[in-house]
Design an enzyme around this catalytic site. Structure first.
Site, PDB file in Angstrom:
ATOM      1  N   ASP A 178      -2.060   0.452  18.347  1.00  0.00           N
ATOM      2  CA  ASP A 178      -2.976  -0.669  18.166  1.00  0.00           C
ATOM      3  C   ASP A 178      -2.532  -1.626  17.054  1.00  0.00           C
ATOM      4  OD1 ASP A 178      -5.160  -1.874  19.298  1.00  0.00           O
ATOM      5  OD2 ASP A 178      -6.629  -0.968  17.954  1.00  0.00           O
ATOM      6  N   GLY A 236      -1.328  11.209  16.300  1.00  0.00           N
ATOM      7  CA  GLY A 236      -1.027  12.630  16.379  1.00  0.00           C
ATOM      8  C   GLY A 236      -2.131  13.478  15.802  1.00  0.00           C
ATOM      9  N   SER A 245     -11.097  -0.230  -0.752  1.00  0.00           N
ATOM     10  CA  SER A 245      -9.857  -0.287   0.034  1.00  0.00           C
ATOM     11  C   SER A 245     -10.119  -0.836   1.427  1.00  0.00           C
ATOM     12  CB  SER A 245      -9.249   1.113   0.160  1.00  0.00           C
ATOM     13  OG  SER A 245      -8.705   1.533  -1.061  1.00  0.00           O
ATOM     14  N   HIS A 300      -3.000   5.718   4.121  1.00  0.00           N
ATOM     15  CA  HIS A 300      -3.952   4.720   3.647  1.00  0.00           C
ATOM     16  C   HIS A 300      -3.609   3.332   4.164  1.00  0.00           C
ATOM     17  CE1 HIS A 300      -5.943   2.255   0.425  1.00  0.00           C
ATOM     18  NE2 HIS A 300      -6.857   3.220   0.480  1.00  0.00           N
ATOM     19  N   ASP A 324       0.839  -1.195   0.000  1.00  0.00           N
ATOM     20  CA  ASP A 324       0.000   0.000   0.000  1.00  0.00           C
ATOM     21  C   ASP A 324       0.873   1.243   0.000  1.00  0.00           C
ATOM     22  OD1 ASP A 324      -2.263   1.868   0.978  1.00  0.00           O
ATOM     23  OD2 ASP A 324      -3.270  -0.077   0.919  1.00  0.00           O
ATOM     24  N   ASP A 345      -5.644   5.206  12.476  1.00  0.00           N
ATOM     25  CA  ASP A 345      -5.164   6.362  11.724  1.00  0.00           C
ATOM     26  C   ASP A 345      -3.782   6.699  12.273  1.00  0.00           C
ATOM     27  OD1 ASP A 345      -5.155   8.563  10.010  1.00  0.00           O
ATOM     28  OD2 ASP A 345      -6.088   9.883  11.492  1.00  0.00           O
ATOM     29  N   CYS A 354      -5.901  11.359  18.454  1.00  0.00           N
ATOM     30  CA  CYS A 354      -6.324  11.299  17.040  1.00  0.00           C
ATOM     31  C   CYS A 354      -5.728  10.088  16.309  1.00  0.00           C
ATOM     32  CB  CYS A 354      -5.947  12.581  16.311  1.00  0.00           C
ATOM     33  SG  CYS A 354      -6.561  14.086  17.090  1.00  0.00           S
TER      34      CYS A 354
END
Length: 801
Positions: free
Chosen positions: A307, A522, A560, A338, A298, A519, A550
């Protein structure tokens, strides 16, 4: 005399203050005769009889049948009696009806024991305390039993008289009738989970289940002294991870694709309860993807993400830009990564109190930023070459979206295909390559079709076969589903005959649920970031964003997302049976997929008084398999896939590939502008059971969007491999030369015999102007000025003997 009158007046006032009509006090109406005597005999009062016990105080109940009975209390005066319960029974619901002097008791059978209930009966003046005893006469306790393997032995808790007999009904899964008749030996019954079940007269039992069974529910009936009682017994097998907390991952409860409870996933709409990939008990049963390696090919992978880090395999990832083994995004990259979000859907760590959970929460991960360094050398290394030699699954959440059906001679596709084929032939246990179908249902390369009819709105702008990588037998192509079971295709998802099955990909996370995943950490970068004006992007709520810095998002979507969900299910299957090949795994995923969107109506185009079925919807092939261009064989079903993987000893025979067999075309044949089209016949003489077929066309047409292509098997199964009115309007021969041939893959013929006469049909479905919208700017595509032509058609069969 004066003193006597005064005292009588006081007596009268006292009576009025207490209310008139009391029969216990007698007075005279003649004031002249009023007299008061303080002696006891002056006032006449009847003696009250308090309530008394009358009758038996022991009551027998059967099972959880409701017991209604008169209370053992009488009142000789006929006074109204009310009751107060001093202590309620622990093993059921108890209530008293004062009006009828009755009690009602319903046992919940949490424990089977004698209960003594204390009550107070009152007639308003006097009261009596008394006890009644609730005695079980015939009771079978509904219980739950579990085991760490597939055998459960135990003993029922019950109360009965003489002549005990046990019988049972096994409540089966959705693939068999709701109830199986009472039988003494169920080995021969059509039940997917239970092998055998035996009950003895003392209530002891032994259940032997198939591997990785769902919860098994058995209605057991106890008969004694001409009375019967039934209780439902629950059996949980292979409970290997019983200490895990299913809700320890704080975002798990919103991950509808894992366990759809009708949650909103931080959007404005709720998901359809129960519409998910059916993880069931697999994680509790120890099927978590452990020891399975999933390579994320990717944009990269944040290997230190809180995580993901526990599942990232050390030194197995690679950054092709920086030439090191850390493909994490650089700090100056402010957008989302991504690959990091893709990886979280497959294998975010489970039960760690952080974020959400991956489909395979113990699978190993490696990441590669192939999309940042595309080239043939990098392709080789990440698609079965040196960097991914140990991978069990290779996830490819990328693809092409161009206004052209790319031919096989474009962008080194033929070279890539040869490399992958060699990889599969040489490597001892090659990886399963899972690939996203594309996100071009509504718009392609900026263009959106201005539909000429309501039916045309239901045809995709992009067809999956437009990308030759999707038309490769060696790639497993996945379309995307949203959270709405009534209209399950994600609004953007590319579809077509190369789709093998579908998986959740969500919508955009605002009006309708998207996918919750990892994600980049930060709040200064990523999909989730803090705004300079306050608040956060990336979905979720402000508290979650702040507490997690965040590190998660609820707006990830696309095919995707669908691909890594499928990759996670593949990892679960591989862990459950290490003998499976990549073909076995995807065959199992197709065969166990859940058929969805059952009310889908075929898409029918009209032209010149003729009609053409451009998208047939669900078809059933000769082998009994149901297929749909949008969903393949349906939505992946994790539990049923693992069950098939562990209960079926027969693996697929070795792969057999025929050569491309050419049709009977002699020279070039024109394609008329009508809905009859042209047909060509191809005879396959090899005796092969089909896994998939490829169709190669040498076609020339000025406006390829008009063309529909279908293949009909010797068994009569019709597969539309290219739906018309797509936006791949460029002519491949104009851009890649006259040797450009286009390739289509179809999975619709799974398990059918290949031998016989095949029919290839090409139809020009449109002779009108085609109108496009490019972000508000309209344009027109004129009809082709000359008829299109077909110069060659050939079919290749992939399967086994």
């Amino acid at each position: 005399m004066k003193k006597n009158i005064t005292m009588n007046t006081l007596v009268l006032l006292s009576l009025l203050g207490c209310g008139s009509g009391d029969d216990d006090i007698s007075t005279t109406k003649n004031n002249d005769d009023i007299s008061v005597d303080t002696g006891d005999d002056s006032v006449s009062k009847n003696k009250n009889n308090k309530p008394e016990l009358n009758g038996d105080t022991v009551y027998f109940y059967v099972g959880n049948n409701t017991l209604v009975h008169k209370l053992p209390i009488i009142d000789k005066d006929g006074d109204k009696v009310t009751y107060k319960v001093i202590n309620l029974p622990q093993s059921g619901d108890f209530s008293v009806d004062d009006k009828n002097s009755e009690f009602t008791f319903t046992a919940n059978l949490s424990s089977i024991k004698e209960e003594v209930v204390s009550l107070i009966a009152s007639d308003g003046l006097d009261e009596i305390e008394f006890d009644i005893t609730l005695q079980p006469e015939l009771v079978l306790k509904p219980e739950e039993f579990q085991s760490s393997d597939n055998i459960i032995e135990g003993q029922f808790e019950f109360v009965s008289g003489a002549d005990v007999e046990f019988t049972y009904n096994v409540i089966s899964d959705e693939n068999t009738p709701s109830f199986i008749p009472l039988i003494s030996n169920i080995n021969g019954a059509a039940m997917s989970d239970v092998n055998s079940f035996v009950i003895n007269e003392d209530g002891s039992f032994k259940l032997t289940a198939q591997p990785y069974s769902d919860p098994i529910f058995i209605d057991v009936t106890l008969t004694s002294n001409d009375k019967t009682v039934t209780a439902q017994i629950k059996y949980l097998t292979e409970q290997k991870n019983i200490n895990i907390d299913a809700f320890s991952d704080p975002l798990y409860f919103q991950q509808w694709h894992l366990n759809n409870t009708g949650q909103d996933a931080y959007s404005l709409s709720k998901a359809s309860e129960g519409f998910d990939i059916n993880i069931g008990q697999l994680h509790v049963q120890g099927i978590t993807g452990k020891d399975i390696h999933v390579a994320i090919v990717d944009s990269g992978l944040e290997i230190a993400h809180e995580d993901l880090v526990e599942n990232v395999i050390p030194d197995m990832s690679y950054d092709f830009v920086e030439q090191d083994d850390d493909p994490s995004p650089n700090q100056d990259e402010t957008g989302g990564d991504h690959g990091t979000s893709v990886a979280g859907l497959t294998a975010a760590v489970g039960f760690n109190g952080k974020g959400g959970r991956g489909v395979a929460p113990s699978a190993g991960l490696s990441g590669f930023n192939y999309l940042k360094a595309q080239g043939m050398d990098v392709f080789y290394e990440t698609h079965g070459g040196d960097k991914t030699q140990t991978a069990d699954v290779i996830n490819q959440s990328y693809g092409y979206g161009l206004p052209i059906i790319l031919p096989t001679n474009a962008f080194n596709f033929e070279v890539q295909e040869v490399f992958i084929k060699n990889h599969y032939e040489v490597v001892n246990k090659p990886a399963l390559m899972i690939k996203s179908a594309g996100n071009g249902f509504n718009r392609l390369f900026g263009d959106k079709r201005i539909n000429s009819s309501e039916e045309e709105t239901r045809l995709p702008a992009q067809i999956a076969n437009s990308d030759p990588a999707n038309a490769s037998f060696y790639n497993t192509v996945v379309s995307a589903l949203n959270a709405n079971s009534d209209a399950p295709l994600s609004s953007y998802s590319t579809v077509g005959s190369s789709v093998l099955f579908a998986a959740p990909g969500g919508e955009y996370g605002v009006q309708y649920p998207a996918m919750i995943t990892t994600d980049v950490a930060g709040c200064d970068r990523g999909y989730s970031a803090e705004s300079e004006f306050g608040g956060y992007s990336g979905g979720l709520d402000d508290e979650t964003q702040s507490e997690s810095e965040c590190s998660y998002t609820s707006i990830f979507n696309g095919t995707s997302s669908a691909a890594p969900v499928a990759s996670g299910v593949a990892a679960l299957i591989m862990q459950s049976n290490s003998d499976l090949t990549w073909r076995d795994v995807r065959y199992i995923m197709a065969k166990t997929a859940t058929k969805i969107d059952l009310d889908f109506a075929p898409v029918i185009l009209s032209q010149g008084g003729e009609q053409y079925i451009a998208e047939p919807g669900w078809i059933t092939n000769e082998a009994g398999n149901s297929y749909h261009n949008w969903y393949g064989y349906g939505m992946i079903n994790a539990v049923e896939a693992v069950q098939m993987a562990t209960r079926n000893d027969e693996l697929l025979p070795p792969l057999v590939e025929s050569e491309f067999v050419t049709s009977n075309i002699v020279g070039s044949v024109n394609i008329p502008e009508n809905l009859e089209g042209i047909t060509q016949q191809i005879e396959i003489t090899d005796d092969i059971t089909i896994e998939a077929i490829q169709l190669k066309l040498d076609i020339n047409h000025e406006r390829m969007s008009d063309i529909a292509v279908e293949v009909i098997s010797p068994s009569g199964t019709r597969s539309v491999v290219a739906t018309p009115r797509h936006l791949h309007h460029w002519n491949p021969k104009d851009y890649f030369g006259y040797d450009a041939e286009v390739l289509f893959l179809s999975h619709a013929f799974l398990d059918e015999p290949a031998k016989g006469i095949w029919i290839v049909k090409v139809i020009d479905t449109n002779k009108n102007i085609m109108r496009l919208d490019y972000f508000g700017n309209e344009s027109e595509l004129a009809n082709n000025t000359v008829l299109g032509s077909l110069a060659g058609a050939s079919i290749k069969v992939y399967g086994h003997k």
